[in-house]
Scaffold this motif. Structure first.
Motif, PDB file in Angstrom:
ATOM      1  N   THR A   1      38.037  74.062  23.871  1.00 55.84           N
ATOM      2  CA  THR A   1      39.450  74.460  23.883  1.00 55.84           C
ATOM      3  C   THR A   1      39.638  75.815  24.552  1.00 55.84           C
ATOM      4  O   THR A   1      40.574  76.018  25.329  1.00 55.84           O
ATOM      5  N   ILE A   2      38.741  76.760  24.266  1.00 57.29           N
ATOM      6  CA  ILE A   2      38.880  78.108  24.818  1.00 57.29           C
ATOM      7  C   ILE A   2      38.015  78.293  26.066  1.00 57.29           C
ATOM      8  O   ILE A   2      37.878  79.415  26.557  1.00 57.29           O
ATOM      9  N   SER A   3      37.448  77.208  26.585  1.00 57.47           N
ATOM     10  CA  SER A   3      36.434  77.331  27.637  1.00 57.47           C
ATOM     11  C   SER A   3      36.969  77.997  28.898  1.00 57.47           C
ATOM     12  O   SER A   3      36.246  78.768  29.549  1.00 57.47           O
TER      13      SER A   3
ATOM     14  N   PRO B   1      33.887  90.580  32.056  1.00 57.96           N
ATOM     15  CA  PRO B   1      34.417  91.886  31.641  1.00 57.96           C
ATOM     16  C   PRO B   1      34.044  92.251  30.207  1.00 57.96           C
ATOM     17  O   PRO B   1      33.747  93.421  29.923  1.00 57.96           O
ATOM     18  N   CYS B   2      34.046  91.282  29.305  1.00 57.28           N
ATOM     19  CA  CYS B   2      33.692  91.556  27.909  1.00 57.28           C
ATOM     20  C   CYS B   2      32.234  92.003  27.788  1.00 57.28           C
ATOM     21  O   CYS B   2      31.928  92.986  27.101  1.00 57.28           O
ATOM     22  N   LEU B   3      31.338  91.279  28.440  1.00 55.03           N
ATOM     23  CA  LEU B   3      29.921  91.651  28.398  1.00 55.03           C
ATOM     24  C   LEU B   3      29.703  93.015  29.045  1.00 55.03           C
ATOM     25  O   LEU B   3      28.942  93.846  28.528  1.00 55.03           O
ATOM     26  N   PHE B   4      30.365  93.253  30.170  1.00 51.89           N
ATOM     27  CA  PHE B   4      30.195  94.517  30.888  1.00 51.89           C
ATOM     28  C   PHE B   4      30.680  95.701  30.052  1.00 51.89           C
ATOM     29  O   PHE B   4      29.974  96.719  29.937  1.00 51.89           O
ATOM     30  N   LEU B   5      31.872  95.600  29.477  1.00 50.75           N
ATOM     31  CA  LEU B   5      32.410  96.708  28.683  1.00 50.75           C
ATOM     32  C   LEU B   5      31.585  96.935  27.424  1.00 50.75           C
ATOM     33  O   LEU B   5      31.385  98.085  27.004  1.00 50.75           O
TER      34      LEU B   5
ATOM     35  N   ILE C   1      23.642  92.385  23.108  1.00 49.61           N
ATOM     36  CA  ILE C   1      23.993  91.086  23.703  1.00 49.61           C
ATOM     37  C   ILE C   1      24.743  90.187  22.723  1.00 49.61           C
ATOM     38  O   ILE C   1      25.795  89.625  23.091  1.00 49.61           O
ATOM     39  N   PRO C   2      24.282  90.016  21.475  1.00 48.46           N
ATOM     40  CA  PRO C   2      25.090  89.207  20.538  1.00 48.46           C
ATOM     41  C   PRO C   2      26.479  89.779  20.291  1.00 48.46           C
ATOM     42  O   PRO C   2      27.450  89.019  20.166  1.00 48.46           O
ATOM     43  N   ILE C   3      26.580  91.111  20.249  1.00 49.07           N
ATOM     44  CA  ILE C   3      27.902  91.714  20.074  1.00 49.07           C
ATOM     45  C   ILE C   3      28.785  91.399  21.276  1.00 49.07           C
ATOM     46  O   ILE C   3      29.966  91.042  21.131  1.00 49.07           O
ATOM     47  N   GLY C   4      28.218  91.516  22.480  1.00 52.51           N
ATOM     48  CA  GLY C   4      28.981  91.203  23.687  1.00 52.51           C
ATOM     49  C   GLY C   4      29.457  89.763  23.707  1.00 52.51           C
ATOM     50  O   GLY C   4      30.603  89.478  24.079  1.00 52.51           O
ATOM     51  N   CYS C   5      28.586  88.839  23.308  1.00 50.55           N
ATOM     52  CA  CYS C   5      28.979  87.426  23.276  1.00 50.55           C
ATOM     53  C   CYS C   5      30.059  87.184  22.227  1.00 50.55           C
ATOM     54  O   CYS C   5      31.001  86.403  22.458  1.00 50.55           O
ATOM     55  N   ALA C   6      29.943  87.852  21.081  1.00 49.73           N
ATOM     56  CA  ALA C   6      30.965  87.713  20.044  1.00 49.73           C
ATOM     57  C   ALA C   6      32.302  88.265  20.520  1.00 49.73           C
ATOM     58  O   ALA C   6      33.362  87.678  20.256  1.00 49.73           O
ATOM     59  N   VAL C   7      32.265  89.389  21.225  1.00 47.37           N
ATOM     60  CA  VAL C   7      33.492  89.951  21.786  1.00 47.37           C
ATOM     61  C   VAL C   7      34.112  88.976  22.789  1.00 47.37           C
ATOM     62  O   VAL C   7      35.337  88.755  22.801  1.00 47.37           O
ATOM     63  N   ALA C   8      33.276  88.381  23.632  1.00 45.39           N
ATOM     64  CA  ALA C   8      33.784  87.421  24.626  1.00 45.39           C
ATOM     65  C   ALA C   8      34.455  86.234  23.942  1.00 45.39           C
ATOM     66  O   ALA C   8      35.526  85.782  24.373  1.00 45.39           O
ATOM     67  N   LEU C   9      33.849  85.718  22.879  1.00 46.12           N
ATOM     68  CA  LEU C   9      34.447  84.604  22.149  1.00 46.12           C
ATOM     69  C   LEU C   9      35.771  85.006  21.509  1.00 46.12           C
ATOM     70  O   LEU C   9      36.748  84.245  21.541  1.00 46.12           O
ATOM     71  N   ALA C  10      35.808  86.214  20.926  1.00 45.34           N
ATOM     72  CA  ALA C  10      37.037  86.675  20.277  1.00 45.34           C
ATOM     73  C   ALA C  10      38.156  86.878  21.301  1.00 45.34           C
ATOM     74  O   ALA C  10      39.305  86.477  21.074  1.00 45.34           O
ATOM     75  N   VAL C  11      37.817  87.490  22.434  1.00 45.29           N
ATOM     76  CA  VAL C  11      38.824  87.733  23.474  1.00 45.29           C
ATOM     77  C   VAL C  11      39.310  86.412  24.063  1.00 45.29           C
ATOM     78  O   VAL C  11      40.513  86.227  24.312  1.00 45.29           O
ATOM     79  N   ALA C  12      38.390  85.464  24.279  1.00 50.02           N
ATOM     80  CA  ALA C  12      38.786  84.159  24.819  1.00 50.02           C
ATOM     81  C   ALA C  12      39.694  83.416  23.846  1.00 50.02           C
ATOM     82  O   ALA C  12      40.672  82.769  24.260  1.00 50.02           O
ATOM     83  N   THR C  13      39.399  83.501  22.551  1.00 51.52           N
ATOM     84  CA  THR C  13      40.249  82.861  21.547  1.00 51.52           C
ATOM     85  C   THR C  13      41.642  83.477  21.551  1.00 51.52           C
ATOM     86  O   THR C  13      42.654  82.764  21.535  1.00 51.52           O
ATOM     87  N   ALA C  14      41.688  84.806  21.588  1.00 49.23           N
ATOM     88  CA  ALA C  14      42.983  85.494  21.644  1.00 49.23           C
ATOM     89  C   ALA C  14      43.728  85.141  22.922  1.00 49.23           C
ATOM     90  O   ALA C  14      44.946  84.906  22.911  1.00 49.23           O
ATOM     91  N   SER C  15      43.010  85.093  24.034  1.00 46.42           N
ATOM     92  CA  SER C  15      43.635  84.760  25.312  1.00 46.42           C
ATOM     93  C   SER C  15      44.241  83.356  25.270  1.00 46.42           C
ATOM     94  O   SER C  15      45.349  83.134  25.774  1.00 46.42           O
ATOM     95  N   TYR C  16      43.520  82.425  24.681  1.00 42.62           N
ATOM     96  CA  TYR C  16      44.043  81.057  24.609  1.00 42.62           C
ATOM     97  C   TYR C  16      45.336  81.010  23.805  1.00 42.62           C
ATOM     98  O   TYR C  16      46.311  80.365  24.211  1.00 42.62           O
ATOM     99  N   HIS C  17      45.351  81.696  22.658  1.00 41.69           N
ATOM    100  CA  HIS C  17      46.513  81.617  21.773  1.00 41.69           C
ATOM    101  C   HIS C  17      47.658  82.521  22.207  1.00 41.69           C
ATOM    102  O   HIS C  17      48.820  82.244  21.867  1.00 41.69           O
ATOM    103  N   VAL C  18      47.372  83.599  22.943  1.00 40.93           N
ATOM    104  CA  VAL C  18      48.411  84.561  23.323  1.00 40.93           C
ATOM    105  C   VAL C  18      48.903  84.331  24.749  1.00 40.93           C
ATOM    106  O   VAL C  18      50.084  84.541  25.047  1.00 40.93           O
ATOM    107  N   ILE C  19      47.996  83.898  25.654  1.00 38.46           N
ATOM    108  CA  ILE C  19      48.369  83.749  27.070  1.00 38.46           C
ATOM    109  C   ILE C  19      48.354  82.287  27.489  1.00 38.46           C
ATOM    110  O   ILE C  19      49.376  81.739  27.924  1.00 38.46           O
ATOM    111  N   GLU C  20      47.213  81.655  27.358  1.00 42.05           N
ATOM    112  CA  GLU C  20      47.013  80.339  27.970  1.00 42.05           C
ATOM    113  C   GLU C  20      47.965  79.283  27.413  1.00 42.05           C
ATOM    114  O   GLU C  20      48.754  78.681  28.163  1.00 42.05           O
TER     115      GLU C  20
END
Length: 343
Positions: free
Chosen positions: A270-272, A281-285, A299-318
């Motif tokens: 769904t959030i792919s 950008p999430c991993l880089f920052l 690295i796990p924190i970066g991946c978790a951030v990417a998942l959280a941002v993608a989820t927010a992006s799906y529900h707020v933008i996409e």
């Protein structure tokens, strides 16, 4: 015409391929990890994405009556699905690229490059995959015309077949952002999507064993198929493997569906698209903010951030932007507009 059943396993397949791309770019953002142990898994995942796109569009639209109105509905649906979050990702990269001393890994700088990406002709980072996708959307109405009336529009099939043959003989030339270089992935995906509802249900019985070999072989090691990744990844052989992999997953044998249609993978599917566009950008920052900390933690924190941002992006933008744009189109063109929201 009966409404097409949603294929939950393809959500899971998109989730797996999105994770494969993230994995590939973890090694790009964190070069201290060394070379990627799985050869070119990111490109293989993108190839699957292209085949899924062709499959779903043919599956959802191939049996619908063709008309200019329906073609316009299709194009609006596709634009509303892709462009808002794509534009958000482009603007984010532009901002990060402009921060002094940040050194963003895939920058977009200068008016020409900014405009080029805004109009979906850019090639920076993961954004290179959007131009061929959009070009395919513009070509599909012609394929749809043929599917709706094969006798009247047989010249379209002949033309596409000749183009594909010449394209293959020339080695699928051209920039990676041109549809011509990725054409077999979309076309064989279309063929698989058109055939899927016409196959007997008994054919599902062979899918698990074949898929258990083919899909991992395609994603994990193109060399298992005797293909040199650096030279001929984007060609007919891997396009066939990608389309067949998608078709086998779509057959939804109970054993394979238990994996691909599982709740975690469906959520990732769904959030792919947001995850695909925003994970770098999430991993880089995360790497910048947590510099000096051990990679096993960063690295796990970066991946978790990417998942959280993608989820927010799906529900707020996409999702909201897609609904808003489709509803605007429905108010102007109410007839049959309900078909837009399903894709």
């Amino acid at each position: 015409m009966r409404e097409r059943r949603h294929i939950a396993s393809l959500d899971g397949l998109r989730g797996i391929t999105a994770l494969a791309v993230v994995m590939a770019h973890v090694y790009l953002v964190f070069p201290a990890l060394g070379p990627l142990p799985l050869p070119d898994i990111g490109s293989g995942a993108v190839a699957i994405f292209f085949a899924v796109s062709g499959f779903l569009i043919a599956y959802l639209y191939g049996d619908r009556p063709f008309s200019r109105k329906n073609a316009a509905d299709f194009l609006v649906s596709r634009f509303a699905r892709i462009y808002p979050v794509y534009l958000a990702a482009v603007l984010l990269v532009v901002v990060l690229s402009a921060v002094p001393g940040l050194g963003y890994i895939d920058p977009i700088t200068g008016p020409f490059q900014i405009v080029r990406h805004i109009v979906m002709l850019g090639s920076t980072g993961v954004l290179w995959t959007i131009p061929p996708e959009i070009q395919f959307y513009l070509v599909f109405p012609f394929i749809w015309m043929f599917l709706a009336n094969p006798v009247r529009y047989q010249w379209i099939a002949v033309l596409i077949g000749c183009l594909l043959a010449i394209d293959g003989l020339l080695g699928f030339p051209g920039s990676g952002i041109l549809l011509i270089s990725k054409l077999p992935y979309f076309l064989l995906g279309v063929l698989a999507g058109y055939l899927h509802p016409r196959l007997q249900s008994a054919a599902r019985g062979i899918t698990v064993g074949v898929m258990a070999i083919l899909l991992p072989a395609f994603l994990l090691s193109h060399r298992a198929l005797s293909i040199e990744v650096s030279d001929t990844l984007w060609g007919m052989s891997t396009a066939l493997a990608a389309a067949l992999s998608v078709l086998l997953v779509a057959r939804e044998h109970p054993i394979s569906a238990a994996v691909f249609a599982s709740r975690p993978l469906r959520f990732l599917g769904t959030i792919s698209f947001s995850l695909y566009l925003l994970h770098v950008p999430c991993l880089f920052l995360t790497a910048k903010l947590l510099a000096g900390m051990p990679l096993w933690l960063v690295i796990p924190i970066g991946c978790a951030v990417a998942l959280a941002v993608a989820t927010a992006s799906y529900h707020v933008i996409e999702a909201p932007c897609r609904i808003f744009l489709v509803n605007r189109w429905k108010r102007r063109n109410p007839r049959k507009a309900e078909l837009l929201t399903s894709t």
